[in-house]
Each structure stands twice: as C-alpha cells, then as structure tokens.
Design a protein around this motif. Sequence first.
Motif, short mmCIF file in Angstrom:
data_model
loop_
_atom_site.label_atom_id
_atom_site.label_comp_id
_atom_site.label_asym_id
_atom_site.label_seq_id
_atom_site.Cartn_x
_atom_site.Cartn_y
_atom_site.Cartn_z
N GLN A 176 48.44 -46.34 -3.66
CA GLN A 176 47.52 -46.41 -2.65
C GLN A 176 46.99 -44.73 -1.75
O GLN A 176 47.76 -43.62 -1.39
CB GLN A 176 48.02 -47.13 -1.70
N ASP A 177 45.80 -44.63 -0.94
CA ASP A 177 45.37 -43.34 -0.07
C ASP A 177 46.47 -44.24 0.87
O ASP A 177 46.32 -45.16 1.16
CB ASP A 177 43.85 -43.11 -0.42
N ASP A 178 45.49 -42.70 1.81
CA ASP A 178 46.67 -42.69 3.42
C ASP A 178 46.24 -44.37 4.39
O ASP A 178 46.50 -44.92 5.31
CB ASP A 178 45.88 -42.31 4.33
N ASP A 179 44.95 -45.14 3.92
CA ASP A 179 43.99 -46.03 4.55
C ASP A 179 44.17 -47.70 3.25
O ASP A 179 44.65 -48.42 4.47
CB ASP A 179 43.15 -46.07 3.72
N GLY A 180 45.56 -47.93 2.35
CA GLY A 180 45.94 -48.56 1.45
C GLY A 180 45.09 -49.07 0.68
O GLY A 180 45.73 -49.95 -0.17
N ILE A 181 44.65 -47.90 0.08
CA ILE A 181 42.90 -48.57 -0.32
C ILE A 181 43.45 -47.90 -1.82
O ILE A 181 43.52 -46.50 -1.96
CB ILE A 181 42.02 -47.91 -0.28
N CYS B 6 39.33 -54.09 -2.05
CA CYS B 6 40.62 -53.76 -2.19
C CYS B 6 41.40 -54.10 -0.64
O CYS B 6 40.81 -53.39 0.30
CB CYS B 6 41.00 -52.64 -2.24
N CYS B 7 41.91 -55.14 -1.14
CA CYS B 7 42.67 -55.20 0.73
C CYS B 7 44.13 -54.79 0.54
O CYS B 7 44.73 -54.92 1.17
CB CYS B 7 42.86 -56.48 1.14
N GLY B 8 44.68 -53.41 0.06
CA GLY B 8 45.50 -52.62 -0.02
C GLY B 8 46.86 -53.51 0.52
O GLY B 8 48.32 -53.21 0.43
#
Lengths: 62, 406
Positions: free
Chosen positions: A26-31, A10-12
């Motif tokens: 999306q999680d906190d890291d954008g994933i 995943c590149c967010g």
Amino acid sequence: MKISIDTDNCCGAGQCVLIAPEIFDQDDDGIVILLDPTPSDEMHDAVEDAIAICPADVIHVE
Amino acid sequence: MDPMKALIPLPTQPPPGCPFSPPQEYTELRIEHPVSRVSMPDGSWAWLLTRYSDIRSALSDPRFSSDVNAPGFPRSGMVTAGEGSSLIRTDPPEHGRRRRMLTHSFTVKSVSALRRRIQQITDQLCDEMEKQKRKDGPDGSVDLVRSLALPLPSLVISLLLGVPYEDRALFQSITATVLSRVNTEDERTTARKELRAYLDHLVAGKEADPGDDILSELVHERMREGQLTREEVTGTATLLLIAGHETTANMIGLGALTLVRNPRAADELREDPSLMPGAVEELLRFHSITRSGPRRAAIADVEVGGQPIKAGEGIVCAVASANRDPEQFPDADTVDIRRRNAQHHIAFGYGVHQCLGQSLARAELEISLNTLLTRFPELRLAVEFAEVPFRSDMLVYGCHALPVTW
Ligand code: HEM
Ligand code: SF4
C-alpha cells in the motif's frame, strides 16, 4: 499470469497485502501498489485468493 | 406479495442455549427464501438477505446506497441522528474522497508500527487483572470485559484520535447508550449529542494546540484547506470512536470465551503462535458480531438472487448468516482455527465500505488473545456458561460481562 490493478476503486482495506505481501503493498495513502505483475507459479493461488477477497474488485488477471 | 400475509419479524435472538449461534431462522431462510421480506421493529418492512453470494453482490453494487436518508433505507433500530454526513453513510464518489483522507492511518504498515504500543497497553491491563485477582484471593474473579476487552480498543482509538485517557469512562458510557437496542431513540439521540459536544470541544482544543494524531491532522490539513467542514471533522471522529470501540471489544470477549471453551485450540495456539492470524479470521467469521446489518437502500431497480428489488426498498444484509453459509464454508458451525478460506468471511462487510479499521482490529485481537493465552494458561470461566450474559439486545453482539478466574 499477468496482474493489473484499478487503483481508482481501491478502498485501501489492505486485504491483498495480508494475503500476498510479496505481490501487493500500500502506498502512503493506503492505495494498492503492484510489486510484481507477473508472479511465479507458486504465487498463483495467493493471487486468486486476493482477487476473491478484494472488496472493491480492483485486482484482475489475464 | 399477498398484503394480508403476516411477515416474519427480523430475526435477532440466538436459539435457546446456543449463544454462539446466529438466529435459527437464518438456516431455513437461506435454503427456502434467501431474499425474504421481513417486518422491522418499527412496523416497516425490508428485504432480508441471508446467502453469502447474494450479500457480497449486493454490498458491492452501486445501485444500493448507504445513505440513511435515501427513500426506503431500513433505519429501524439504528441510530441515525446527525449521522448523515459521516463517511459510512456516504456514497461514491464522495465516499472515496472522504475515505482516502483516513486510509493512511489504517494501512497494514501503519498498524504494524502501532503493535508495540498495543502490546504495552495490553500488558498493563493484564498487570491490573493480576493485581485485582491477588487482592481478592483464590476465589476472586475478574470481569474480562471491564478489565481488558473494553479498555484496550478504547485506549488505542483514543491514542490515535488524541482523546485524553481521563475521558474514557465518559466514552464507554456514551457509546454503550448509543449502540443499545434497549435504550429509547431519545436516550440514544441524547447520548450522541453528548459525544458530539465533547468532540467539538476536543476539536477546538486541537486547533489551538495540535498533537500527533488523526484529529489534529484533519483539523490542520483538511479543515483549514476547506476540504472538510468542522461538522464533518467531528462526524469523522464520532464514527471512528464508535465504530472502533465496542466492535473490537466484543470480539475480544467472544474470542477469549471461545478459546476458554476449546482447550485444544488454545493449546495449539500456545504452541504455535503463527496460527493466531488464521484463528482470528475464523473467530471473526464464526461470531460475525454485526447483527442485522449492514443495511442499504436500492436507488434503482435491482435483482438479487433472482428476486427483483425496486428502487426505494431497503435491504438488511445478515453477515452473520452469510458467514455460516455452508455453500461457502463447509461445516460452517464449527470453529476450525486452520480453516483454509476463513479470511473470505465478510464480518467486516464487503464493497467500498468494508471496514476501514480492519487491520487495527486484527492486531488488537491477535495481541490480546495471544497475551491472555500465555499469561493466563489456566484461564477459565468463574460462572457457568449458561450464566454468561449475552448481548442479544444489542446491534453489536457479544457478552455484557465475562467473569473469569485462573
Ligand atoms: C472486530 C472489530 C470490527 C468489526 C466486526 C467491524 C465491522 C465493520 C463493518 C461490518 C463495516 C461495514 C459497514 C457498512 O458496510 O455499512 C465497518 C465499517 C467501518 N469500520 Fe469497522 N469493524 C471493526 C473494527 C473497527 C475499528 C477498530 C475501526 C477504526 C478505528 C473501525 C472503523 C470503521 C469505519 C470508519 C467504517 C466505515 C468505512 C466506510 O464506510 O468506508 N472498525 N466495520
Ligand atoms: S484488497 Fe483491494 S481494495 Fe483492499 S487494498 Fe487491496 S486492492 Fe485495494
């Protein structure tokens, strides 16, 4: 329909979240996070759309 | 391949009188030679890809590298000096490591939280436009590029990075030089060095006096931990500034111009603002402002659309052609704000390098176009359409200026 995701790739970019916020987040890291792996029938088109648009081929269904 | 046969040059010019159309040559190439050798401005050659399906498969294929130093990378006309270490030029797995340090600032959620600020900045810029117009009287006109399209993304990215607003004039002039096709390689290299020097100074400032911004975070959480060098931090800042600034600015200008020329679409959007996100996707597709790119170099032998491409050869992916491919988008040359599959466009690229700032770009476009439509319902061009200066000389397409009145 059963969805699986391959978070390593995943590149967010967040395209899936725009298309089907009921199913993807999306999680906190954008994933990508899968909110609902077995969505109801009326969501199938949106999921197919997300699969087609995801730039990193992260989303799969069986 | 007959070595004596002259190659066609990389097409860059829109057809005469049709500034909204990509180069005419794309249409023929897509049908006849979808993967075709072209000569580049510097005398080298590369493969030009013009079909949607071929470009998507190439941009998601790890056998193509984004590293400008890879043999055969088509660098002609691009600014490459000092860019080697930036995320956009890095291949997996290092690319993913770098990208994940930034993704959290650009998620759909993070951008939603910024919307209010973006709206405020837009409102202030529109207030200024009104003031200027009042001063100039009924015949007055305002350059939409200078007064809204350029300052909005510039202010937003400056805010995110923690760049002081006072320095914006410096940024606008430096990035314009860096991205220009007209300026010489030397001038562009100089401009890039100036920007680097400034950002070095800024990074040093953040070390001593951190703020709540991306740059401070990179300095204190990544550089201090040894995950990034100082050089890499500055490189990331440079990339975000350049990538997020002139691209969005040009899309705002072209988007506004398209709506001014399509009053029916403008009315529909005023009546039902929920159509705006779809309209923005369609405008991104229709204009595809990244011209003659993205580019890659093959690092292994690959076949694309039946054409063998050898390791060490370069490709130019014409997204502006892909997004007008009738196989993917029926009636592709028409703007249809309700187009069902508009979001399938690849104006933000495709594969792991797909635009990191796309949610931000979408928010800026939606807010600025919405605000223009509601605050200036009488908005129109102050010059003839034929007199609008288009940037056919730049790597990012758009208008140099957009004189409007209301
Ligand atoms: C309408 C506006 C925009 C357009 C058309 C656009 C287009 C693109 C394209 C085509 C790429 C892919 C390049 C490649 O594959 O080699 C890209 C990458 C990138 N863009 Fe954008 N962009 C826009 C706005 C922004 C904004 C607002 C930002 C950030 C603040 C941004 C930051 C980036 C970054 C960091 C990359 C590199 C990502 C990577 O390599 O993983 N862009 N953009
Ligand atoms: S669209 Fe694909 S790459 Fe982007 S966030 Fe969703 S799963 Fe990740």
